[in-house]
Scaffold this motif. Structure first.
Motif, PDB file in Angstrom:
ATOM      1  N   SER A 247     159.743  14.167  80.118  1.00 39.94           N
ATOM      2  CA  SER A 247     158.859  13.139  80.650  1.00 39.94           C
ATOM      3  C   SER A 247     157.774  13.788  81.235  1.00 39.94           C
ATOM      4  O   SER A 247     157.657  14.634  82.073  1.00 39.94           O
ATOM      5  N   ASN A 264     158.472   6.220  73.820  1.00 40.19           N
ATOM      6  CA  ASN A 264     158.118   5.276  74.560  1.00 40.19           C
ATOM      7  C   ASN A 264     156.598   4.741  74.113  1.00 40.19           C
ATOM      8  O   ASN A 264     155.857   4.259  74.908  1.00 40.19           O
ATOM      9  N   SER A 266     155.357   2.022  72.658  1.00 40.66           N
ATOM     10  CA  SER A 266     154.868   0.685  72.977  1.00 40.66           C
ATOM     11  C   SER A 266     154.553   0.461  74.705  1.00 40.66           C
ATOM     12  O   SER A 266     153.751  -0.080  75.080  1.00 40.66           O
ATOM     13  N   GLN A 267     154.869   1.560  75.266  1.00 40.13           N
ATOM     14  CA  GLN A 267     154.685   1.527  76.864  1.00 40.13           C
ATOM     15  C   GLN A 267     153.304   2.360  77.180  1.00 40.13           C
ATOM     16  O   GLN A 267     152.585   2.077  78.273  1.00 40.13           O
ATOM     17  N   VAL A 268     152.971   3.214  76.525  1.00 41.24           N
ATOM     18  CA  VAL A 268     151.676   4.100  76.486  1.00 41.24           C
ATOM     19  C   VAL A 268     150.536   3.989  75.848  1.00 41.24           C
ATOM     20  O   VAL A 268     149.434   4.231  75.991  1.00 41.24           O
ATOM     21  N   THR A 270     148.278   1.122  73.386  1.00 38.52           N
ATOM     22  CA  THR A 270     147.817  -0.047  73.102  1.00 38.52           C
ATOM     23  C   THR A 270     148.277  -0.785  72.007  1.00 38.52           C
ATOM     24  O   THR A 270     148.651   0.227  71.058  1.00 38.52           O
ATOM     25  N   SER A 271     148.207  -2.105  71.576  1.00 36.32           N
ATOM     26  CA  SER A 271     148.587  -2.629  70.468  1.00 36.32           C
ATOM     27  C   SER A 271     147.843  -2.047  69.255  1.00 36.32           C
ATOM     28  O   SER A 271     148.347  -1.886  68.193  1.00 36.32           O
ATOM     29  N   LYS A 307     150.631   7.210  84.064  1.00 33.65           N
ATOM     30  CA  LYS A 307     151.556   6.964  82.837  1.00 33.65           C
ATOM     31  C   LYS A 307     152.433   7.960  82.584  1.00 33.65           C
ATOM     32  O   LYS A 307     152.257   9.157  82.630  1.00 33.65           O
ATOM     33  N   TRP A 309     154.817   9.660  79.734  1.00 31.90           N
ATOM     34  CA  TRP A 309     155.051   9.678  78.286  1.00 31.90           C
ATOM     35  C   TRP A 309     156.428  10.506  78.079  1.00 31.90           C
ATOM     36  O   TRP A 309     156.690  11.640  78.740  1.00 31.90           O
TER      37      TRP A 309
END
Length: 788
Positions: A247, A264, A266-268, A270-271, A307, A309
């Motif tokens: 992490s 992860n 989708s958490q770090v 953008t769409s 953030k 990762w």
């Protein structure tokens, strides 16, 4: 005549048969077998070079949490290491590597560095390194604890830490322990270490390439026990395999790339970034996940917060990562042996246009080509990161230099240098990240083998690619240097002289010569692939490589390993002379005609020429009565007696022998000498009198009974007008001046200059060709266009 000819040749052969002179050059028979130098085979490592039926290796699994402090350029972290003892031995303690301690204020590396002040001059950077000792980049170990949180006793010895276990670790047992640490990140442009940061004053941003950032388990294995040689700078890293969960907490506006797969996303991301990354799975060319415009806007942002990762990697020997708000990120997925591999690049805008055009394409090309020559790449990711200096490799990720000018132009050297360093560092995924050799001891086993595969990959990138290493002719200057400035390839990494030539260039060249000249491509490629297959995800030693190459090819290569890897001998084969013979057919029509031609071709001597002019009449001319039978007798005239004698002779021969007399064969006795000491195949080019050519490759075993000089008789059906050794420059012969018979001048060049007109220090540096083209006048541009 054929009988007497064969007798004569037999006498010649007996007279020139080599005597045993194997020990005059280096004190050792160059064809002596290597058993006395190689370790004894056992149940762990077999005589064939394969892992034995009881081969074992240790395992280390990691759970790491690390935080990047972008304000202080510092790292803090904690880890849990689970170490599994798969050896048959009981281990009372464990050794952990603290490689970051090379940057400790009291580093052994700094203390043992040697330097000279040449001509009373010393660069400012050297002075700063000697005088300024404010930076302290070593590990600060804050805690070492057991799985239950109890403190463990530990001792730090420079770049190694011994952890004393409360209970010895028995075979098949595992132990977990935790380490908490921190350290300051170094400026790569100042100290040139393998990882660190680059600062960009224009936008006040940092680019981090982070490796050796966590305490790492040392290797314990059957051949050496603990590999805990101190890290002094050259000998790189030897590590066990394991699974990693890491992490990484970084500023919220940073982009992070790392070993393994992002868990992860989708958490770090953008769409939009997620969508682009998905597009890359079916792309034929790299897709921008983060564009240059987005990265440029990101440079001016200073987002609050962080953030985290999360990455996971299975069956790897190490972990590295990169982080920056400057990163452009592109990706392209390829299929390798039926498995998807996401090839990606991270780079600042300062790397464009070179990096956007080439980096990820080079990554993909490298994975495909290395997989063809070794084993299929089995990891899911391969990443190239652009940083400030050189190149450095880690599993699935590497850091590479090669930056264009600020105006976006670049030289051809810069372009090919960048492509080559990416090939080289991505290629390290195979050597030593998968075929996991001991870098701390033997640099050549990863750098040399990898440089050889780099050469193969470069040549498949572009025809006639300007490879720096691999071609035998490119190692000649190094091989020519004084032996006091060389050491054998089989020298510990920290004791090497001329590091690049010794550990990269010479072994890569040796393998190319093996492939092209000694073994041939088919035998070599099969054996080399066998070595890769046998030792994938294991710890090979030099003997395993040497033995496998012989085992899979049925080629005795002990002479080659001894000469190229255990000595500093060089290749210098000389053709000292050639003697010509042909068959005496005893046919008077043939032999006397040949003698007549020889006699007619003989030039008059100086005395004969002057006598013809000054002696107007001889006594015999004046008094013909002084002449007798021999004044008119021609010994080269064909008589009936000659014909009868030849007819009688033919009746004594079989039809096959009569045919041999009419073959008109030519015999050449070549005197060969080994000047440089390195026994090598004798590659000879014959040029015939009709202009045609033939190349013969005589195996190196021609030197087995005399390592210094031999004679070789060649038989041809046409007259030969010249012989040349190594015509295609395939043996790294260091003196071409003694390779030809008749002798040929070796080409060289010199420059004429006007004394006293050397350019001053302020002379303007020339523009690179791209800048010249950009700045050329319309007329000049028109003139520079290629013609059809």
């Amino acid at each position: 005549m054929i009988r007497s000819l064969f007798v004569t040749l037999g006498v010649l052969a007996a007279a020139t048969l080599p005597t045993r002179a194997q020990t005059t050059n280096s004190g050792t028979d160059k064809f002596a077998q290597l058993e006395t130098l190689l370790p004894t085979p056992n149940t762990y490592r077999t005589a064939s070079g394969a892992p034995g039926h009881q081969y074992w290796q240790q395992r280390a699994d990691y759970a790491i949490k690390v935080t990047l402090d972008d304000a202080k350029q510092a790292i803090s972290g904690s880890e849990t290491i689970t170490y599994t003892n798969l050896s048959p031995d009981v281990l009372p303690y464990l050794w952990v590597q603290l490689d970051q301690n090379i940057l400790d204020k009291n580093s052994m590396t700094t203390a043992t560095q040697v330097m000279q002040i040449e001509g009373g001059k010393l660069p400012f950077q050297a002075v700063e390194n000697l005088v300024e000792k404010n930076f302290d980049g070593g590990f600060k170990i804050e805690a070492v604890t057991s799985a239950s949180g109890q403190p463990l006793k530990y001792t730090i010895n420079h770049t190694m830490m011994r952890i004393d276990l409360p209970t010895p670790l028995r075979p098949k047992q595992k132990v977990s322990f935790g380490v908490k640490w921190r350290y300051n990140i170094n400026d790569q442009l100042k100290n040139g270490q393998r990882s660190g940061y680059e600062y960009f004053p224009e936008d006040q941003n940092y680019l981090y390439e982070i490796a050796q950032f966590y305490p790492r388990m040392a290797v314990y294995h059957d051949a050496k026990g603990w590999q805990h040689k101190q890290f002094l700078g050259n000998g790189e890293f030897t590590l066990p395999f394991g699974d990693y969960k890491v992490s990484i907490t970084a500023p919220a506006d940073h982009v992070v790339g790392a070993t393994g797969t992002l868990q992860n996303a989708s958490q770090v991301l953008t769409s939009t970034q997620m969508s682009r990354l998905n597009q890359a799975k079916n792309a034929k060319k790299p897709i921008l996940v983060v564009t240059q415009d987005e990265a440029t806007r990101n440079e001016s942002s200073r987002a609050k917060g962080t953030k985290t990762w999360n990455f996971a990697a299975k069956n790897v020997r190490d972990f590295a990562w990169a982080s920056s708000r400057k990163f452009i990120w592109d990706a392209m997925q390829i299929m390798q042996s039926g498995k998807p591999v996401m090839c990606m690049s991270y780079y600042p805008k300062e790397g464009n246009p070179l990096w956007g055009q080439y980096s990820t394409e080079v990554v993909a090309h490298t994975i495909k080509t290395y997989s063809k020559f070794t084993i299929p790449y089995a990891y899911p990711v391969a990443i190239s990161v652009h940083g400030p200096v050189g190149g450095m490799e880690y599993p699935m990720i590497c850091f590479n230099g090669g930056r264009p000018e600020k105006d976006g132009t670049y030289t051809a050297d810069r372009k090919y240098g960048m492509i080559s360093v990416i090939i080289h560092e991505v290629g390290h995924n195979f050597f030593p990240m998968i075929i996991n050799s001991d870098e701390r001891q033997w640099t050549w086993m990863d750098e040399g083998l990898n440089t050889f595969c780099q050469y193969l990959t470069e040549q498949e990138w572009q025809r006639d690619y300007p490879s720096r290493r691999g071609e035998p002719k490119n190692i000649v200057e190094y091989m020519r240097t004084d032996k006091t400035l060389q050491v054998p390839i089989m020298t510990n990494s920290e004791s090497l002289l001329q590091f690049g030539n010794n550990a990269y260039g010479k072994p890569a060249t040796a393998l190319n010569i093996l492939r092209e000249t000694v073994m041939g491509r088919e035998l070599f490629d099969y054996a080399f692939k066998t070595y890769a297959q046998r030792w994938a995800y294991k710890h090979p030693e030099p003997a395993d490589f040497f033995r496998t190459m012989e085992d899979a090819s049925a080629v005795d290569l002990d002479w080659f390993w001894r000469g190229w890897f255990y000595t500093t001998d060089r290749c210098d084969l000389a053709l000292d002379g050639v003697r010509y013979f042909n068959i005496d057919t005893r046919n008077p029509g043939v032999e006397k005609t040949r003698q007549q031609k020889q006699r007619a071709a003989e030039p008059q001597t100086l005395s004969q020429q002057r006598n013809a002019q000054e002696i107007k009449q001889t006594l015999v001319d004046e008094k013909p009565e002084l002449k007798d039978f021999y004044n008119s007798y021609d010994p080269l005239a064909v008589t009936e007696a000659d014909k009868q004698q030849y007819f009688d002779y033919l009746k004594t021969l079989s039809p096959a022998q009569q045919q041999r007399l009419s073959d008109n064969l030519h015999f050449y006795e070549l005197s060969l000498r080994n000047v440089g000491g390195l026994v090598m195949p004798v590659v000879i080019q014959l040029t015939y009198d009709d202009g045609t050519q033939e190349v013969q490759n005589i195996p190196a075993e021609i030197w087995r009974k005399n390592n210094e000089q031999v004679s070789k008789v060649l038989v041809t059906s046409k007259p030969v007008i010249s012989f040349v050794l190594d015509p295609y420059l395939e043996t790294a012969d260091t003196d071409l001046g003694n390779n030809a018979f008749p002798r040929q001048p070796a080409p060289s060049r010199f420059e004429l200059f006007e004394q006293g007109r050397a350019a001053g220090n302020n002379a303007r540096q020339p523009q690179n060709p791209m800048q010249q083209q950009r700045n050329a006048s319309p007329l000049q541009k028109q003139e520079q266009k290629p013609t059809k």
